[in-house]
Design a protein around this motif. Sequence first.
Motif, PDB file in Angstrom:
ATOM      1  N   LYS A  58       0.718  -1.194   0.005  1.00  0.00           N
ATOM      2  CA  LYS A  58       0.047  -0.136  -0.091  1.00  0.00           C
ATOM      3  C   LYS A  58       0.815   1.173   0.068  1.00  0.00           C
ATOM      4  CE  LYS A  58      -3.954  -0.211   2.517  1.00  0.00           C
ATOM      5  NZ  LYS A  58      -4.848  -0.043   1.551  1.00  0.00           N
ATOM      6  N   ASP A  65      -1.264  -0.574   8.956  1.00  0.00           N
ATOM      7  CA  ASP A  65      -0.823  -1.222   7.694  1.00  0.00           C
ATOM      8  C   ASP A  65       0.379  -2.358   8.004  1.00  0.00           C
ATOM      9  OD1 ASP A  65      -2.968  -0.164   6.031  1.00  0.00           O
ATOM     10  OD2 ASP A  65      -1.749   1.620   5.825  1.00  0.00           O
ATOM     11  N   LEU A  73      -6.327  -6.674  -0.516  1.00  0.00           N
ATOM     12  CA  LEU A  73      -5.469  -5.696  -1.584  1.00  0.00           C
ATOM     13  C   LEU A  73      -5.774  -6.016  -3.119  1.00  0.00           C
ATOM     14  CD1 LEU A  73      -1.823  -6.452  -0.117  1.00  0.00           C
ATOM     15  CD2 LEU A  73      -3.425  -4.736   0.169  1.00  0.00           C
ATOM     16  N   GLU A  77      -1.814  -3.369  -5.873  1.00  0.00           N
ATOM     17  CA  GLU A  77      -1.087  -3.172  -4.764  1.00  0.00           C
ATOM     18  C   GLU A  77      -0.249  -4.695  -4.691  1.00  0.00           C
ATOM     19  OE1 GLU A  77      -3.909  -0.521  -1.956  1.00  0.00           O
ATOM     20  OE2 GLU A  77      -4.498  -2.802  -2.113  1.00  0.00           O
TER      21      GLU A  77
END
Length: 100
Positions: A58, A65, A73, A77
């Motif tokens: 990310k 995260d 995702l 990503e």
Amino acid sequence: MDFTTDQLLQYNGTDPSKSIYVAIKGRVFDVMTSKSFYGPGGSYVIFAGKDASRALAKMSKNDEDISSSLYGLIEKEIGVLDDWEKKFEAKYPVVGRVVS
């Protein structure tokens, strides 16, 4: 070598007698050669001693995260994470894996 998440955390750069490790997709890399980035005061210290897969995917340095979870995702990503993994493979030795 196998690491639990608690064992991996011991390699976060706070103990000068130990190396600094970062995991991606469960593989643990020794990033000590980039101590200025991953060690105390470094711009990526938040990743040290942890599996940073989700955060790297990310492009995030947010605490929430920092996780090995890839759930949710998007394809872009996952591609970003794959690129990070290739960079780590080219630059740092693999020293083990994270086990649950």
